[in-house]
Design an enzyme around this catalytic site. Structure first.
Site, PDB file in Angstrom:
ATOM      1  N   HIS A  98      -2.813  -9.377  -3.027  1.00 37.71           N
ATOM      2  CA  HIS A  98      -2.526  -8.714  -4.300  1.00 37.71           C
ATOM      3  C   HIS A  98      -1.099  -8.220  -4.404  1.00 37.71           C
ATOM      4  O   HIS A  98      -0.517  -8.208  -5.483  1.00 37.71           O
ATOM      5  CB  HIS A  98      -3.494  -7.542  -4.525  1.00 37.71           C
ATOM      6  CG  HIS A  98      -4.828  -7.988  -4.993  1.00 37.71           C
ATOM      7  ND1 HIS A  98      -5.820  -8.364  -4.140  1.00 37.71           N
ATOM      8  CD2 HIS A  98      -5.327  -8.143  -6.238  1.00 37.71           C
ATOM      9  CE1 HIS A  98      -6.880  -8.723  -4.833  1.00 37.71           C
ATOM     10  NE2 HIS A  98      -6.609  -8.610  -6.116  1.00 37.71           N
ATOM     11  N   GLY A  99      -0.536  -7.774  -3.318  1.00 37.34           N
ATOM     12  CA  GLY A  99       0.828  -7.269  -3.435  1.00 37.34           C
ATOM     13  C   GLY A  99       1.414  -6.912  -2.097  1.00 37.34           C
ATOM     14  O   GLY A  99       0.691  -6.668  -1.125  1.00 37.34           O
TER      15      GLY A  99
END
Lengths: 522, 299
Positions: free
Chosen positions: A370-371
């Site tokens: 996701h990040g």
């Protein structure tokens, strides 16, 4: 160019006019050119990246198909994986790992002598690299035939409706659809338009309205009352759901009008009764990707090996190196020793332990997908922990509720509330820019200081937020019985009234200004 | 062909519903007792006109009226920029003539706020000035409101007008004491500052000049901050000097005038209890009149 902008409206009108007046390869070329134009509108410099990824994976696919030597085939697959993961490592994670390494080095009393590069994250890179990787893996496994038509393959990778934020569509699902004969179809137009409007309702009316309250709560949690923060967290669950599923709805609707069918990406996740079910309802195309290509590859629930242990040890080593906290060192040591002793007690225990490690690894890597931030990894860790704890104590908890003679609907309600509560807790870390803010939010709520409506600011935003959540839930719950999609096809009166109603609601409640979708950053 | 009918039906239904809905909402706004509704329906005539952002709400109307014996009208709104306040002041003068006095908290010049200005689209049907500033600030919102009348009422300002449909909004001020954790956390707050936006200072200058040319007694003030917070504000004096230079008027500085923490709702806002102390201080300094005292034009 985001879906909720006037530029996109102009783009899609011109696109559809051309699309349905062209045939065969001209239409395919149009899709490819439009997709590259759409992506280039974000930042034309990254067109090269997607083009290189496409050309290499296309060529490697052909080599994988034509080659019979297993070693060579494995090497081709490794090249494909390294290229795709390499792009992710450089463009998404380089600064993150460099910064983390610098913190570790500084902790040892040394001064790192490099500067972090200024790398811009190409929008949607995680989505199209995963799509491309799944193609290479499936061709390697001979699960799907190779795509020999380069234009089809390039369109599959860059297809604009789902390019930047999914759903992640597998080659086996999408590529055969290019061979369909596609004509303008009113049924598809009606159901596609319905899904697009519903997606806009979720994004523009619900998600962007809730974001005003959420952003306020997470900007400076110290100044807000306990209730304000609690509402901010509750709203964030619905914000991210509506933002992301709204994008998916628009993408699926656009593709449907164009004649393509994409898989569902969300199924009312807030009704999940356990965490395993949550992952069959939330971001389904990513969770199924992680299940098929990561969890099962690690051994799944059948066992494990070097990979299972390696990843878990890496994920343990990093917080130890970053924090040098004796509590974390002690907890990790206890976990390792406990697991080792447990695994020594027989094959069944070893299999169970590997299964838990595989679950945790999958969620940790899913979090990192996701990040590039430790808060995302921690979010993954929490979800991994939920899955493990659920397997450990879930059966006993179920038996306890039956012992108390709680009726079935009551048990379901309790389970839904528990999953909702812990999912919200994890979302705090997902939303917060760092651990300090996340802890301020959690401590602020737990303090119960000024936990009353009088100390809530932006009451109107909150009231309309609850109203919009109510509308969303009403439609999604009643849809389980009514099947609005079918009704749209059958009844023109219902179609006109429902479309007009959604447009009125968007006009009255919508937040305009072409706000980007949250998942674009991933 | 049947599909063309339902598409035409959809477009027609959308616009009919939009116009009918827009009309109903316009009537709700007009019926409201929210201050801007009162301004445009002729119920805002007052002796003292109060202007500010959320800190301007410290001019707490019930106490102000009780202690001065004068009627007041407060155009302040949270995070309001001076350019928008200027619109309301001008509309006030057009509709009611000049008030006796105008009190302005100059920290209103610390920001622009296009989003808030856009929210006032709900009043664009009543004021060409509001319509102009909304369209000039946010073109999409301005033209969007002309395309869809429902869209005009999309936002917090309309919701507030509904909330005040049957009750006055003149007691709008924090009714809580500053939280202990906020006081404890002040040590971690980085050096805050009040930065003036030049366009807002120009707007203040125009408003002051216009009001004074009409013979209004204009007073500029800085309302109190929670004192330990105010002491961290490094550029407060420079900000006051900048406003004084631009307007050629004295700014009465109450930023560090109140000691007790229970007079504050947070770092930047006094609470209802504190407003009485603040109004007394202004009275003591002759900024606002005592009961039955005539307001004079002095500086």
């Amino acid at each position: 160019m985001v879906f909720n902008s006037l530029e996109f409206l102009a783009f899609i009108v011109v696109f559809f006019l051309l699309y349905f007046n062209l045939k065969g390869r001209f239409r395919l070329w149009l899709c490819l050119i439009a997709s590259y134009f759409f992506y280039g509108m974000w930042d034309w410099r990254f067109l090269g990246l997607i083009a290189v990824s496409t050309v290499i994976d296309y060529q490697l696919g052909l080599k994988l198909e034509n080659e019979n030597n297993d070693v060579k085939r494995k090497n081709y697959l490794i090249i494909s994986m390294m290229m795709n993961l390499g792009f992710l490592a450089v463009f998404k994670y380089f600064n993150f790992f460099a910064d983390s390494f610098a913190v570790m080095v500084e902790g040892l009393g040394m001064v790192p002598s490099w500067n972090t590069l200024k790398i811009i994250l190409p929008v949607g890179i995680s989505f199209y690299t995963f799509q491309s990787m799944s193609y290479s893996i499936d061709v390697y496994k001979r699960a799907i035939p190779v795509e020999r038509d380069f234009i089809k393959f390039a369109t599959f990778i860059a297809f604009f409706p789902q390019l930047v934020a999914g759903p992640i569509v597998r080659a086996s699902e999408f590529l055969p659809q290019f061979d369909r004969e596609i004509k303008w179809n009113w049924d598809r137009f009606i159901s596609g338009t319905g899904q697009i409007l519903w997606g806009f309702f979720k994004k523009v009316a619900v998600a962007d309205s809730l974001s005003l309250v959420v952003d306020n709560a997470f900007f400076d949690p110290m100044v807000h009352s306990s209730m304000q923060l609690a509402i901010g967290v509750i709203f964030y669950y619905f914000q991210i759901y509506c933002d992301f599923s709204g994008y998916s709805d628009i993408a699926i609707g656009l593709a449907r009008i164009m004649g393509y069918d994409f898989p569902d990406n969300f199924r009312t996740p807030y009704f999940s009764k356990d965490f395993s079910e949550f992952w069959t309802r939330w971001h389904i195309t990513l969770s199924s990707w992680l299940r098929d290509y990561l969890y099962i590859s690690l051994g799944g629930n059948r066992g494990g090996g070097f990979g299972s242990v390696f990843f878990i040890l890496v994920f343990m080593a990093i917080p130890i190196a970053l924090t040098r906290s004796w509590i974390i060192i002690g907890a990790c040591a206890a976990l390792i020793i406990g697991t080792w002793l447990y695994m020594k007690q027989g094959d069944k225990n070893r299999k169970t332990a590997y299964n838990y490690m595989n679950l945790m690894n999958t969620m940790l890597l899913g979090g990192l997908w996701h990040g590039a931030s430790w808060v995302f990894v921690f979010w993954g860790f929490l979800h991994g922990g939920y899955l493990v704890v659920q397997r450990l104590i879930g059966p006993y908890f179920g038996a306890f509720m039956r012992f108390l003679r709680i009726p079935k609907f009551g048990q379901a309600g309790i389970n839904i509330a528990i999953v909702y509560f812990f999912t919200c807790l994890a979302w705090v870390f997902f939303r917060a820019p760092d651990f300090t803010i996340a802890m301020e939010v959690i401590n602020g709520i737990a303090s119960f200081e000024n936990f009353n409506w009088a100390n809530v600011t932006n009451k109107f935003g909150i009231a309309s937020g609850f109203m919009l959540i109510g509308m969303l839930l009403f439609v999604e719950i009643t849809d389980l019985k009514v099947n609005y999609a079918g009704l749209l096809q059958r009844s023109p009166a219902f179609r006109v009234v429902s479309f007009a109603t959604i447009l009125w609601i968007i006009a009255f409640f919508g937040t305009f200004g072409a706000n980007a979708f949250i998942y674009f950053q991933f | 062909m049947k599909h063309i009918f339902w598409i035409i039906g959809l477009i027609a239904l959308f616009f009919i519903g939009d116009r009918v809905g827009g009309y109903v909402l316009e009537q709700i706004v007009l019926k409201s007792k929210f201050r801007y509704s009162r301004l445009y329906k002729g119920e805002a005539k007052a002796d003292i006109l109060l202007v500010g952002n959320s800190r301007g709400l410290s001019f707490y109307q019930p106490y102000m009226e009780e202690m001065t014996g004068k009627s007041t009208f407060n155009v302040s709104y949270s995070a309001m920029p001076m350019t928008l306040a200027e619109v309301f002041v001008n509309d006030y003068f057009d509709k009611y003539g000049k008030p006796e006095q105008m009190l302005i908290d100059v920290t209103i010049c610390d920001r622009d706020n296009p989003q808030l200005i856009a929210g006032f689209n709900a009043y664009s049907a009543f004021s060409p000035r509001v319509d102009s500033i909304v369209t000039a600030t946010e073109k999409t919102v301005g033209y969007g409101g002309k395309f869809s009348h429902l869209f005009r009422y999309n936002g917090e300002i309309f919701q507030r007008s509904v909330f005040y449909l049957n009750k006055l909004d003149n007691n709008w001020l924090l009714d809580r004491e500053i939280a202990q954790r906020l006081k404890d956390d002040l040590i971690n707050v980085d050096t805050p500052s009040v930065k003036l936006v030049p366009r807002m200072v120009e707007s203040l200058q125009r408003t002051v000049q216009y009001a004074e040319s009409q013979g209004v007694d204009v007073k500029l003030v800085v309302s109190p901050y929670y004192k330990p917070f105010a002491e961290k504000l490094t550029n407060l004096d420079a900000m006051i000097a900048q406003v004084e230079k631009a307007t050629n008027k004295k700014v009465y500085d109450y930023s560090r005038s109140m000691e007790r923490s229970d007079d504050f709702g947070d770092y930047q806002h006094i609470n209802i209890k504190g407003s009485r102390t603040y109004i007394s201080l202004m009275q003591k300094d002759g900024i606002i009149p005592d009961k039955n005292q005539k307001i004079g034009y002095s500086d």
